[in-house]
Write a protein that holds these residues in place. Structure first.
Motif, short mmCIF file in Angstrom:
data_model
loop_
_atom_site.label_atom_id
_atom_site.label_comp_id
_atom_site.label_asym_id
_atom_site.label_seq_id
_atom_site.Cartn_x
_atom_site.Cartn_y
_atom_site.Cartn_z
N ILE A 86 0.83 -1.21 0.00
CA ILE A 86 0.00 0.00 0.00
C ILE A 86 0.87 1.25 0.00
CG2 ILE A 86 -1.57 1.35 1.45
CD1 ILE A 86 -2.92 -1.38 2.18
N GLU A 87 1.92 1.26 0.81
CA GLU A 87 2.81 2.43 0.83
C GLU A 87 3.42 2.68 -0.54
OE1 GLU A 87 3.06 4.76 3.19
OE2 GLU A 87 1.49 3.59 4.18
N ALA A 88 3.84 1.63 -1.22
CA ALA A 88 4.41 1.77 -2.56
C ALA A 88 3.36 2.27 -3.55
CB ALA A 88 4.99 0.44 -3.03
N MET A 89 2.14 1.79 -3.42
CA MET A 89 1.07 2.22 -4.34
C MET A 89 0.66 3.66 -4.07
SD MET A 89 0.54 -0.21 -6.43
CE MET A 89 0.95 -1.94 -6.57
N ILE A 90 0.64 4.06 -2.80
CA ILE A 90 0.33 5.46 -2.49
C ILE A 90 1.41 6.36 -3.07
CG2 ILE A 90 0.18 7.15 -0.62
CD1 ILE A 90 -1.32 4.98 1.01
N ALA A 91 2.67 5.96 -2.92
CA ALA A 91 3.77 6.75 -3.50
C ALA A 91 3.59 6.85 -5.02
CB ALA A 91 5.11 6.12 -3.15
N ARG A 92 3.15 5.76 -5.63
CA ARG A 92 2.90 5.74 -7.08
C ARG A 92 1.80 6.76 -7.43
NH1 ARG A 92 4.06 1.78 -10.97
NH2 ARG A 92 2.53 1.65 -12.63
N GLU A 93 0.72 6.75 -6.66
CA GLU A 93 -0.37 7.71 -6.88
C GLU A 93 0.11 9.14 -6.66
OE1 GLU A 93 -4.08 7.20 -4.83
OE2 GLU A 93 -4.11 5.04 -5.20
N GLU A 94 0.90 9.36 -5.60
CA GLU A 94 1.37 10.70 -5.29
C GLU A 94 2.24 11.27 -6.40
OE1 GLU A 94 3.08 10.20 -1.38
OE2 GLU A 94 1.16 10.70 -0.41
N ARG A 95 2.95 10.43 -7.12
CA ARG A 95 3.75 10.92 -8.25
C ARG A 95 2.84 11.48 -9.35
NH1 ARG A 95 6.88 6.41 -6.81
NH2 ARG A 95 5.97 5.06 -8.39
N VAL A 96 1.61 10.97 -9.41
CA VAL A 96 0.67 11.43 -10.44
C VAL A 96 -0.15 12.62 -9.93
CG1 VAL A 96 -1.36 10.75 -11.80
CG2 VAL A 96 0.52 9.13 -11.47
N ILE A 97 -0.68 12.53 -8.70
CA ILE A 97 -1.63 13.55 -8.24
C ILE A 97 -1.11 14.43 -7.11
CG2 ILE A 97 -3.62 12.23 -9.00
CD1 ILE A 97 -4.17 11.38 -6.16
N GLY A 98 0.08 14.16 -6.63
CA GLY A 98 0.62 14.95 -5.52
C GLY A 98 0.19 14.39 -4.19
N THR A 99 0.65 15.06 -3.14
CA THR A 99 0.38 14.58 -1.78
C THR A 99 -0.84 15.23 -1.15
OG1 THR A 99 1.79 16.26 -0.78
CG2 THR A 99 2.83 14.17 -1.37
N GLY A 100 -1.32 16.30 -1.75
CA GLY A 100 -2.45 17.02 -1.17
C GLY A 100 -2.00 18.01 -0.11
N GLU A 101 -0.69 18.06 0.13
CA GLU A 101 -0.14 19.02 1.11
C GLU A 101 0.44 20.20 0.36
OE1 GLU A 101 2.70 16.82 3.40
OE2 GLU A 101 1.21 15.41 4.13
N GLU A 102 0.30 21.34 0.93
CA GLU A 102 0.84 22.57 0.31
C GLU A 102 2.20 22.86 0.88
OE1 GLU A 102 -0.88 24.34 -2.16
OE2 GLU A 102 -2.21 22.64 -2.07
#
Length: 102
Positions: A86-102
């Motif tokens: 899950i951590e690897a997949m979240i990192a994969r998603e974050e590369r596409v959509i960002g972390t949601g943090e400013e």
């Protein structure tokens, strides 16, 4: 190849052949899971979602542990394996959509 129950296998060669087959099937399923996560990365922004949703992570890990327990697989091992995935997949998603943090 149809898998035999482990107790019906007489040689290490046959056992290894079956384990290799299981590994191929697991990889195919994990690749399908990854494709679904990639699609989630495309859909989440349009629904106002970020990559990491802690409640969903907890829900998945709890469900995996329960399923593992029911299947006779070590639930702590399953939870650890899925947590890493899950951590690897979240990192994969974050590369596409960002972390949601400013």
């Amino acid at each position: 190849m149809t898998l035999k129950p482990p107790q019906d296998i007489a040689t290490m060669a046959e056992l290894r052949q079956q384990i290799d087959q299981i590994d191929r099937e697991l990889i195919a399923l994990l690749a399908t899971r990854q494709a679904h996560v990639d699609r989630a990365a495309e859909l989440k922004p349009g629904e106002g979602m970020v990559a990491r949703i802690e409640a969903r992570v907890s829900e998945v890990l709890d469900r995996v542990a329960q399923s593992a327990q029911e299947a006779g697989f070590d639930p702590d091992l399953a939870r650890g394996m899925w947590s890493q995935m899950i951590e690897a997949m979240i990192a994969r998603e974050e590369r596409v959509i960002g972390t949601g943090e400013e």
